[in-house]
Design a protein around this motif. Structure first.
Motif, PDB file in Angstrom:
ATOM      1  N   LYS A  58       3.266   2.723  -2.794  1.00  0.00           N
ATOM      2  CA  LYS A  58       2.924   3.783  -2.382  1.00  0.00           C
ATOM      3  C   LYS A  58       1.894   3.506  -1.072  1.00  0.00           C
ATOM      4  CE  LYS A  58       3.125   5.695  -6.820  1.00  0.00           C
ATOM      5  NZ  LYS A  58       2.031   5.896  -8.251  1.00  0.00           N
ATOM      6  N   VAL A  59       1.919   4.247  -0.088  1.00  0.00           N
ATOM      7  CA  VAL A  59       1.214   4.260   1.085  1.00  0.00           C
ATOM      8  C   VAL A  59      -0.277   4.035   0.702  1.00  0.00           C
ATOM      9  CG1 VAL A  59       0.653   5.319   3.260  1.00  0.00           C
ATOM     10  CG2 VAL A  59       2.754   5.578   2.499  1.00  0.00           C
ATOM     11  N   ASP A  60      -0.873   4.509  -0.146  1.00  0.00           N
ATOM     12  CA  ASP A  60      -2.079   4.179  -0.265  1.00  0.00           C
ATOM     13  C   ASP A  60      -2.690   3.035  -1.186  1.00  0.00           C
ATOM     14  OD1 ASP A  60      -1.253   5.463  -2.706  1.00  0.00           O
ATOM     15  OD2 ASP A  60      -2.850   6.696  -3.025  1.00  0.00           O
ATOM     16  N   THR A  61      -1.706   2.338  -1.305  1.00  0.00           N
ATOM     17  CA  THR A  61      -2.057   0.950  -2.153  1.00  0.00           C
ATOM     18  C   THR A  61      -2.686   0.011  -1.392  1.00  0.00           C
ATOM     19  OG1 THR A  61       0.107   1.390  -3.153  1.00  0.00           O
ATOM     20  CG2 THR A  61      -0.811  -1.069  -3.297  1.00  0.00           C
ATOM     21  N   ALA A  62      -3.649  -0.519  -1.978  1.00  0.00           N
ATOM     22  CA  ALA A  62      -4.749  -1.430  -1.490  1.00  0.00           C
ATOM     23  C   ALA A  62      -4.063  -2.726  -1.018  1.00  0.00           C
ATOM     24  CB  ALA A  62      -5.587  -2.045  -2.589  1.00  0.00           C
ATOM     25  N   SER A  63      -4.498  -3.210   0.168  1.00  0.00           N
ATOM     26  CA  SER A  63      -3.741  -4.464   0.976  1.00  0.00           C
ATOM     27  C   SER A  63      -4.158  -5.495   0.255  1.00  0.00           C
ATOM     28  CB  SER A  63      -4.183  -4.438   2.339  1.00  0.00           C
ATOM     29  OG  SER A  63      -3.583  -5.667   3.134  1.00  0.00           O
ATOM     30  N   VAL A  64      -3.714  -6.053  -0.757  1.00  0.00           N
ATOM     31  CA  VAL A  64      -4.050  -7.132  -1.854  1.00  0.00           C
ATOM     32  C   VAL A  64      -2.487  -8.032  -2.034  1.00  0.00           C
ATOM     33  CG1 VAL A  64      -5.906  -6.193  -2.736  1.00  0.00           C
ATOM     34  CG2 VAL A  64      -3.765  -5.939  -3.739  1.00  0.00           C
ATOM     35  N   ALA A  65      -2.828  -9.066  -2.417  1.00  0.00           N
ATOM     36  CA  ALA A  65      -1.602  -9.873  -2.541  1.00  0.00           C
ATOM     37  C   ALA A  65      -0.705  -9.209  -3.862  1.00  0.00           C
ATOM     38  CB  ALA A  65      -1.869 -11.349  -3.387  1.00  0.00           C
ATOM     39  N   SER A  66       0.290  -9.222  -3.979  1.00  0.00           N
ATOM     40  CA  SER A  66       1.398  -8.600  -4.924  1.00  0.00           C
ATOM     41  C   SER A  66       0.819  -8.784  -6.146  1.00  0.00           C
ATOM     42  CB  SER A  66       2.679  -8.997  -4.614  1.00  0.00           C
ATOM     43  OG  SER A  66       3.325  -8.677  -3.701  1.00  0.00           O
ATOM     44  N   HIS A  67       0.461  -9.917  -6.522  1.00  0.00           N
ATOM     45  CA  HIS A  67       0.110 -10.427  -8.002  1.00  0.00           C
ATOM     46  C   HIS A  67      -1.091  -9.623  -8.338  1.00  0.00           C
ATOM     47  CE1 HIS A  67      -2.268 -13.511  -5.950  1.00  0.00           C
ATOM     48  NE2 HIS A  67      -3.345 -13.690  -6.990  1.00  0.00           N
ATOM     49  N   LEU A  68      -1.850  -9.093  -7.554  1.00  0.00           N
ATOM     50  CA  LEU A  68      -3.190  -8.354  -7.764  1.00  0.00           C
ATOM     51  C   LEU A  68      -2.932  -6.605  -7.860  1.00  0.00           C
ATOM     52  CD1 LEU A  68      -5.868 -10.389  -5.692  1.00  0.00           C
ATOM     53  CD2 LEU A  68      -5.398 -10.471  -8.078  1.00  0.00           C
ATOM     54  N   ALA A  69      -1.750  -6.354  -7.326  1.00  0.00           N
ATOM     55  CA  ALA A  69      -1.202  -4.788  -7.404  1.00  0.00           C
ATOM     56  C   ALA A  69      -0.836  -4.432  -8.484  1.00  0.00           C
ATOM     57  CB  ALA A  69      -0.448  -4.852  -6.082  1.00  0.00           C
ATOM     58  N   SER A  70      -1.111  -3.066  -8.632  1.00  0.00           N
ATOM     59  CA  SER A  70      -0.535  -2.533 -10.084  1.00  0.00           C
ATOM     60  C   SER A  70       0.914  -2.248  -9.899  1.00  0.00           C
ATOM     61  CB  SER A  70      -1.366  -1.314 -10.320  1.00  0.00           C
ATOM     62  OG  SER A  70      -0.781  -0.547 -11.348  1.00  0.00           O
ATOM     63  N   ALA A  71       1.752  -2.394 -10.992  1.00  0.00           N
ATOM     64  CA  ALA A  71       3.178  -2.065 -11.058  1.00  0.00           C
ATOM     65  C   ALA A  71       3.059  -0.724 -10.745  1.00  0.00           C
ATOM     66  CB  ALA A  71       3.825  -2.540 -12.347  1.00  0.00           C
ATOM     67  N   SER A  72       2.331   0.190 -11.222  1.00  0.00           N
ATOM     68  CA  SER A  72       2.491   1.569 -11.238  1.00  0.00           C
ATOM     69  C   SER A  72       2.747   2.063  -9.613  1.00  0.00           C
ATOM     70  CB  SER A  72       1.576   2.388 -11.789  1.00  0.00           C
ATOM     71  OG  SER A  72       0.052   2.036 -11.193  1.00  0.00           O
ATOM     72  N   SER A  73       2.327   1.182  -8.714  1.00  0.00           N
ATOM     73  CA  SER A  73       1.933   1.652  -7.314  1.00  0.00           C
ATOM     74  C   SER A  73       3.404   1.406  -6.741  1.00  0.00           C
ATOM     75  CB  SER A  73       1.054   0.744  -6.567  1.00  0.00           C
ATOM     76  OG  SER A  73       1.371  -0.564  -6.404  1.00  0.00           O
TER      77      SER A  73
END
Length: 183
Positions: A58-73
């Motif tokens: 999603k466009v509003d997902t924080a700019s972090v490494a993939s392993h730190l992002a939520s699967a729901s995004s």
């Protein structure tokens, strides 16, 4: 010699893959409204460059490494693009421009300080970052910085034309699953 292959295959991929790129772009407009994802990454000799790929989150997902992002995004289209690795296709432009190679260490973000330190100590930044490589086909991602840096350094030391093509072939045939995300 490997740079010749990079230019040849990235140009061929962009020309012959144009219909696929356009279809994904148009579907991406409906999925997120912003089908391309641009992000500053660490390049060769630690110089910044802007990596381009298809948006999978999603466009509003924080700019972090993939392993730190939520699967729901991850969007439905994004899930498909990640599984098929089609989200990486626009990086052929980065390869053509000389910012990346088809094979090399995956470019990290500037805020991944532990990975930067590990890679710096092993000379990993002396080469162009790549779309795929030894770590990717062995499912080693940025969630394990020391192992990733060691694997990247090994790949650089042992690089040959046959290994270059082997990593590309393994990636195209589906070996490796890409960066993990938190569930």
């Amino acid at each position: 010699m490997l740079r010749f292959f990079d230019v040849f295959f990235s140009l061929a991929g962009l020309v012959f893959g144009l219909p696929v790129l356009l279809i994904i772009y148009v579907i991406g407009l409906f999925d997120t409204g912003s089908p391309l994802f641009l992000q500053e990454r660490v390049g060769r000799n630690k110089r910044p460059f802007v990596l381009v790929k298809f948006r999978t989150m999603k466009v509003d997902t924080a700019s972090v490494a993939s392993h730190l992002a939520s699967a729901s995004s991850i969007t439905r289209l994004g899930n498909f693009l990640r599984k098929t690795k089609l989200d990486e296709l626009p990086q052929l432009w980065n390869v053509l421009k000389g910012e990346m190679s088809l094979v090399g260490p995956r470019p990290n973000l500037f805020n991944q300080e532990e990975l930067i330190a590990e890679r710096d100590a092993l000379g990993v930044y002396s080469v162009r970052p790549g779309i795929t490589g030894l770590a990717q086909v062995n499912e080693i991602d940025m969630s394990t910085p020391k192992l990733l840096a060691e694997t990247d350094a090994r790949m650089i030391r042992e690089m040959s034309i046959s290994r270059y093509f082997s990593y590309i072939l393994q990636t195209v045939t589906g070996k490796g699953s890409g960066d993990r995300v938190k569930h």
